[in-house]
Write a protein that holds these residues in place. Sequence first.
Motif, mmCIF file in Angstrom:
data_model
loop_
_atom_site.group_PDB
_atom_site.id
_atom_site.type_symbol
_atom_site.label_atom_id
_atom_site.label_comp_id
_atom_site.label_asym_id
_atom_site.label_seq_id
_atom_site.Cartn_x
_atom_site.Cartn_y
_atom_site.Cartn_z
ATOM 1 N N PRO A 2 0.834 -1.208 0.000
ATOM 2 C CA PRO A 2 0.000 0.000 0.000
ATOM 3 C C PRO A 2 0.863 1.250 0.000
ATOM 4 C CG PRO A 2 0.067 -0.977 2.184
ATOM 5 C CD PRO A 2 0.770 -1.942 1.279
ATOM 6 N N GLN A 3 0.332 2.305 -0.574
ATOM 7 C CA GLN A 3 1.067 3.569 -0.597
ATOM 8 C C GLN A 3 1.072 4.160 0.809
ATOM 9 O OE1 GLN A 3 -0.555 6.470 -3.255
ATOM 10 N NE2 GLN A 3 1.050 7.978 -2.862
ATOM 11 N N LYS A 4 2.249 4.412 1.332
ATOM 12 C CA LYS A 4 2.356 4.927 2.696
ATOM 13 C C LYS A 4 2.113 6.437 2.712
ATOM 14 C CE LYS A 4 5.454 1.404 4.586
ATOM 15 N NZ LYS A 4 5.339 0.474 3.457
ATOM 16 N N VAL A 5 1.358 6.866 3.713
ATOM 17 C CA VAL A 5 1.024 8.278 3.866
ATOM 18 C C VAL A 5 1.592 8.765 5.192
ATOM 19 C CG1 VAL A 5 -0.850 9.963 4.042
ATOM 20 C CG2 VAL A 5 -1.082 7.978 2.524
ATOM 21 N N ASP B 68 -11.886 15.856 13.101
ATOM 22 C CA ASP B 68 -12.049 17.180 13.735
ATOM 23 C C ASP B 68 -11.002 18.160 13.232
ATOM 24 O OD1 ASP B 68 -14.181 16.228 15.149
ATOM 25 O OD2 ASP B 68 -13.103 15.942 17.032
ATOM 26 N N LEU B 69 -9.778 17.657 12.954
ATOM 27 C CA LEU B 69 -8.694 18.527 12.487
ATOM 28 C C LEU B 69 -8.682 18.665 10.967
ATOM 29 C CD1 LEU B 69 -5.808 17.337 14.871
ATOM 30 C CD2 LEU B 69 -7.141 19.444 15.014
ATOM 31 N N GLU B 70 -9.643 18.001 10.316
ATOM 32 C CA GLU B 70 -9.807 18.060 8.851
ATOM 33 C C GLU B 70 -8.564 17.555 8.109
ATOM 34 O OE1 GLU B 70 -11.012 22.021 7.851
ATOM 35 O OE2 GLU B 70 -12.996 21.797 8.789
ATOM 36 N N PHE B 71 -7.933 16.515 8.664
ATOM 37 C CA PHE B 71 -6.803 15.865 7.968
ATOM 38 C C PHE B 71 -7.365 15.012 6.827
ATOM 39 C CE2 PHE B 71 -3.783 15.685 11.896
ATOM 40 C CZ PHE B 71 -3.671 17.064 11.853
ATOM 41 N N LYS B 72 -6.750 15.059 5.683
ATOM 42 C CA LYS B 72 -7.161 14.228 4.546
ATOM 43 C C LYS B 72 -6.428 12.887 4.538
ATOM 44 C CE LYS B 72 -9.762 17.591 3.157
ATOM 45 N NZ LYS B 72 -11.240 17.492 3.397
ATOM 46 N N GLU B 73 -5.308 12.822 5.253
ATOM 47 C CA GLU B 73 -4.508 11.600 5.262
ATOM 48 C C GLU B 73 -5.211 10.507 6.075
ATOM 49 O OE1 GLU B 73 -1.989 15.080 4.505
ATOM 50 O OE2 GLU B 73 -3.434 14.583 6.072
ATOM 51 N N HIS B 74 -4.980 9.259 5.646
ATOM 52 C CA HIS B 74 -5.563 8.112 6.358
ATOM 53 C C HIS B 74 -4.670 7.815 7.560
ATOM 54 C CE1 HIS B 74 -7.667 4.414 7.092
ATOM 55 N NE2 HIS B 74 -6.564 3.699 6.965
#
Length: 296
Positions: free
Chosen positions: A183-186, A290-296
């Motif tokens: 998997p692509q690491k974020v 809550d912090l609106e992070f797009k990362e998984h």
Amino acid sequence: MTILPELKGYTDKLGKRQLVIRVTDRSKRKFIRTGLRIAAEDWDTSTLTVKKSHPNSKQYNEKIKRMILEIESGTLSYIQDQNFISYINRCIVGWKNSKALETIRQHISEVNKISKMPPTLLSDLTLDWLNKSTAPLYAIGNSSNTVWKSMKFVKTVVRKAHREKLISENPFDLYEMPKYRDPQKVFLTRDQIEEIDKYCLDKNCPENTALVGTWFMISCFTGLRFGDVHNFSKKQIRDQRLIVYTRKTGQVVSMPLADRLKELFERIDYKPLHLTNIHTNRVLKSIAKDLEFKEH
């Protein structure tokens, strides 16, 4: 004791019946499945062998002969033909003293998925069964990597059954596992970690949420796995150093307790994270939302 091969059961759509080995010991009778199916016209009732006209007669007859020899020598158990799921559950009970609680929980989760496969006995574990077994997993929406993980678990159990002589062959020797793709690491940025820090320090942040968020930051700064976080003890901090015997590798990890780390440990009062991995991830997802992070 009498040991004889025979055809048994219903005739399928291809006109084939199941080839089994009947073991009669006094008043007890047991049928051991070979995993082979052939048509009645391909079975020689006088010699109790597959007729030479069958394209796989040599391989089939060799397998029958080998299984009979294994039964006679006691290397193949004919007394117990266990339900596959029941056998897995017994394995899990035996693993509870040697495997981490989180690993056991993952095994139980795999059993729930495997239960959706066609019901089977240990003697039914053939290459054909393995080739058909992934379809129900894909049908419930599992990705290729998730199916690979499930089949890896099945492989572990089947290998154990083979070592215990409960099955004569390991079907995984010829089975091609589902493809696994890295998997692509974020990664989060340092600024995002600082946002989590501020979030956890907010007076309105629930205690459990702050505990999870703070331990996540400690993991970022130390590289500790979830199992090590779950089993943390204040005794692991000695002479201003964090010393951990990692559960997964058994290696010793030692690092200086820098001021930033010390502050984080003091904030949680050196308490371990006594939550399940699933619960922990749910809390982290709520923080990210809550912090609106797009990362998984």
